[in-house]
Write a protein that holds these residues in place. Structure first.
Motif, PDB file in Angstrom:
ATOM      1  N   UNK A   1       0.832  -1.197   0.000  1.00 39.71           N
ATOM      2  CA  UNK A   1       0.000   0.000   0.000  1.00 39.71           C
ATOM      3  C   UNK A   1       0.864   1.244   0.000  1.00 39.71           C
ATOM      4  N   UNK A   2       0.272   2.322  -0.493  1.00 37.50           N
ATOM      5  CA  UNK A   2       0.979   3.595  -0.589  1.00 37.50           C
ATOM      6  C   UNK A   2       0.192   4.665   0.139  1.00 37.50           C
ATOM      7  N   UNK A   3       0.851   5.336   1.089  1.00 35.73           N
ATOM      8  CA  UNK A   3       0.221   6.426   1.820  1.00 35.73           C
ATOM      9  C   UNK A   3       0.297   7.670   0.952  1.00 35.73           C
ATOM     10  N   UNK A   4      -0.839   8.057   0.367  1.00 30.97           N
ATOM     11  CA  UNK A   4      -0.846   9.164  -0.587  1.00 30.97           C
ATOM     12  C   UNK A   4      -0.589  10.496   0.087  1.00 30.97           C
ATOM     13  N   UNK A   5      -1.024  10.666   1.294  1.00 32.06           N
ATOM     14  CA  UNK A   5      -0.794  11.944   1.951  1.00 32.06           C
ATOM     15  C   UNK A   5      -1.336  11.943   3.351  1.00 32.06           C
ATOM     16  N   UNK A   6      -0.651  12.598   4.257  1.00 38.52           N
ATOM     17  CA  UNK A   6      -1.128  12.733   5.624  1.00 38.52           C
ATOM     18  C   UNK A   6      -1.346  14.213   5.892  1.00 38.52           C
ATOM     19  N   UNK A   7      -2.456  14.514   6.501  1.00 38.55           N
ATOM     20  CA  UNK A   7      -2.800  15.908   6.777  1.00 38.55           C
ATOM     21  C   UNK A   7      -2.363  16.272   8.183  1.00 38.55           C
TER      22      UNK A   7
END
Length: 660
Positions: free
Chosen positions: A5-11
């Motif tokens: 899996x790929x973490x697309x972005x963390x806010x």
């Protein structure tokens, strides 16, 4: 996290309160920059409706009420609202459309609107709020009650939780009250019972098609049975409708759809009745406007006229019930029905992490039938979006999702396009001993006919292998056949002849009628025939030595199911349709594969494939925006959903340009 899996972005939230996306999100992907994207389609504005921008200072409480002070609790409630919510709640009486995207606080705004109207001198018994189903009506009434607790109690109004006379109803409950006021009505009968009384043995799929067709004839077309009977070229569905209506008439009964349809007829035929109900609904609030059918909208507009003090709340991007006669064009075209309509947008989604919202908006902006609008993430919405390429079967996908959530607090939801795709999730939950909620999923071990099928297997030669015995039983049952319905048969599609969608996508009771029909309208999940149950047994049987072992395994599974399937479980298994209006901390959507989501069948069977694709896109938007803290999208990297290719770049998905 799912393997690969790929973490697309963390806010993250900065001390100043601004949102900062993770490095994978470019400025051009933000909702406020969408007009600069070369692939963004033009979006249809609400021609004829004036717009309210909520970035100017709000009016004082005195100015809003002609110099009159607001009661302290109401002033405090309004002060807690965001500027856009406050602008909507305090809009001058008249035709208002509040466009409320997912997570924007529409119920908070509706409640504040009611409190503001009452504080301004509107008698509570002249305010009516109409919701789409009973659950929403109960929730709204529960929230209005404390908002009006500052009012003195009227005589006979001392019960706990009182709305002080404000009428909170579903469309059908309101129609029932109107019919009672008009002098009564026939007894209410369940449509499924009437159909099966007319045509014993009607299967589940045919029942669903007849339900949709009859509703379209009544609510969309307002066709009288006598007119259909006079048509010498009427087809089988039309003739079935005549027979059904004759059965209702013979019983002195009406069905659920008649509550709205006949209320409309009564109001139009009796000026005094109409005047009474226009007074009772002098200020009319309508929730989930994007979901109304033609008759429901006509009822609301008839009651609101001629003053048109009507406050409509809805979101065109969440119009997903076309199979229940909703049509996004109704909400998009309201300005043509309500001269002087003021549109006020709620622009902040307080639920979803910024990466989730940005990609959900990027997806739904591909639709042509929608309002142009800005949707921003709230300052406190933190979390992540995970892309999970996984070519495994769905059972293995679910195992990896659950393992990735180990230790995560909050609520979990595994979503899919259809109930059938959730069955591996149930199997994994039973395997792992994991409590779960799955109220709409029908399991074969729960099928009423399974024990009868096993009894048929018992009658075969006991000396033969188990698989041979089940196959013999299957052939017997297939030869016996099952009932099909009123000359319709399971292979006849209602959609092409009547303009109705061919498939109802889930089993949710949208109307709150308690009718079995609205829970059985999915041809993708039909009532399994005895032969189909025998076929299912063939897939289970190879691991068992004999019929007794198979029976024991089925009983064991039933016992585990009774223990693990609970309403208070942290894990929910549901279709995207069934989760509208809900939210969860962690959401995973399995089956974001081409052909599955969007549903190739729904699009191919539709009279208008382009519009069906747009509804599928809205459905994906709804599913993605259920997430409060994390969203995981699971897909086959060899055939990712076209929706993923619209919302993400090929590099983010880990697919080649040829695949994209």
């Amino acid at each position: 996290m799912v393997g690969g899996a790929k973490d697309v972005g963390r806010l993250t939230a900065t001390p100043g309160g601004s949102d900062r996306p993770g490095p994978a999100l470019a400025d051009s992907d933000r909702p406020d920059a969408r007009s600069q994207r070369p692939d963004a389609r033009s979006q249809r504005p609400d021609a004829g409706a004036s717009r309210t921008v909520a970035d100017k200072p709000a009016m004082s409480d005195q100015a809003e009420h002609g110099g009159m002070d607001l009661p302290g609790p109401v002033a405090d409630r309004l002060a807690r609202l965001a500027p856009d919510q406050r602008a909507a709640a305090t809009a001058p009486p008249g035709p208002v459309l509040c466009v409320a995207p997912a997570g924007s606080g529409k119920t908070t705004t509706l409640v504040a609107r009611v409190a503001w109207l009452v504080a301004g001198g509107v008698p509570p018994d002249q305010i009516a709020a109409i919701t789409f189903n009973r659950k929403a009506a109960l929730e709204l009434a529960e929230r209005i009650a404390p908002a009006l607790a500052w009012m003195p109690e009227a005589a006979g109004d001392a019960q706990s939780g009182s709305t002080r006379g404000v009428r909170v109803r579903t469309f059908h409950a309101l129609g029932l009250e109107i019919l009672r006021d008009a002098g009564g009505h026939g007894r209410l009968m369940d449509r499924a019972a009437v159909i099966r009384g007319c045509w014993p043995g009607t299967d589940r799929a045919t029942l669903g098609r007849l339900d949709t067709a009859f509703s379209r004839l009544k609510l969309d077309l307002d066709v009288a049975a006598r007119d259909v009977a006079a048509d010498p070229e009427a087809g089988p569905i039309a003739r079935a409708y005549v027979a059904y209506e004759q059965a209702l008439e013979a019983a002195g009964a009406i069905d659920f759809d008649d509550l709205v349809r006949l209320a409309l007829h009564a109001l139009r035929a009796d000026p005094r009745l109409l005047a009474r109900w226009r007074t009772s609904c002098s200020h009319l609030l309508v929730d989930e406007t994007q979901d109304v059918d033609r008759s429901q909208l006509e009822l609301a507009l008839l009651l609101a006229a001629p003053a048109n003090r009507i406050f409509l709340v809805g979101d065109d991007d969440q119009s997903i019930y076309g199979w229940r006669l909703a049509d996004v064009r109704r909400v998009l075209g309201l300005a043509g029905r309500l001269p002087g309509l003021r549109r006020i947008d709620l622009e902040v989604n307080y639920r979803c992490p910024a990466p989730v919202l940005e990609r959900a908006v990027r997806l739904v902006e591909r639709n042509g039938e929608r309002f142009a609008k800005a949707i921003r993430a709230g300052p406190a919405a933190t979390g992540r979006l995970v892309l999970a390429p996984d070519p495994s079967d769905d059972a293995e996908r679910v195992r990896r999702i659950v393992a990735g959530w180990a230790g995560a607090d909050g609520t979990w939801a595994i979503l899919a396009r259809t109930n059938r795709e959730l069955l591996p999730g149930v199997a994994v939950a039973l395997e792992l001993g994991l409590p779960f909620r799955a109220p709409a999923i029908r399991l074969l071990i729960e099928a009423a006919g399974l024990d009868a099928v096993l009894a048929t297997v018992e009658t075969t030669s006991p000396g033969r292998p188990l698989l041979a015995r089940i196959e013999e039983a299957r052939r017997r049952l297939a030869s016996a056949g099952t009932g099909g319905g009123p000359g319709v048969g399971t292979g006849v599609g209602v959609g092409a002849g009547q303009g109705a969608p061919a498939a109802a996508p889930d089993d949710e009771d949208l109307t709150g009628s308690g009718s079995a029909v609205s829970g059985t309208a999915d041809p993708d999940d039909p009532e399994p025939s005895p032969a189909a149950l025998a076929s299912a047994l063939l897939t289970w049987a190879p691991q068992f030595s004999d019929l007794a072992a198979l029976r024991a395994a089925i009983e064991s599974a039933r016992e585990r199911l009774a223990t693990l399937r609970t309403e208070d479980a942290r894990l929910t298994l549901a279709t995207a349709h069934a989760t509208k209006g809900l939210e969860f901390d962690h959401v995973a959507l399995i089956g974001m594969d081409e052909g599955r989501f969007p549903s190739a069948r729904s699009i191919a069977d539709s009279d208008d494939p382009a519009r069906a694709l747009e509804e599928e896109r809205r459905l994906a938007y709804v599913a993605w925006t259920r997430a409060r803290r994390s969203l995981t999208l699971v897909y086959d990297p060899a055939s990712p959903s076209s929706f993923l290719l619209e919302a993400f770049d090929a590099g983010e998905l880990g697919v080649t340009k040829e695949t994209a």
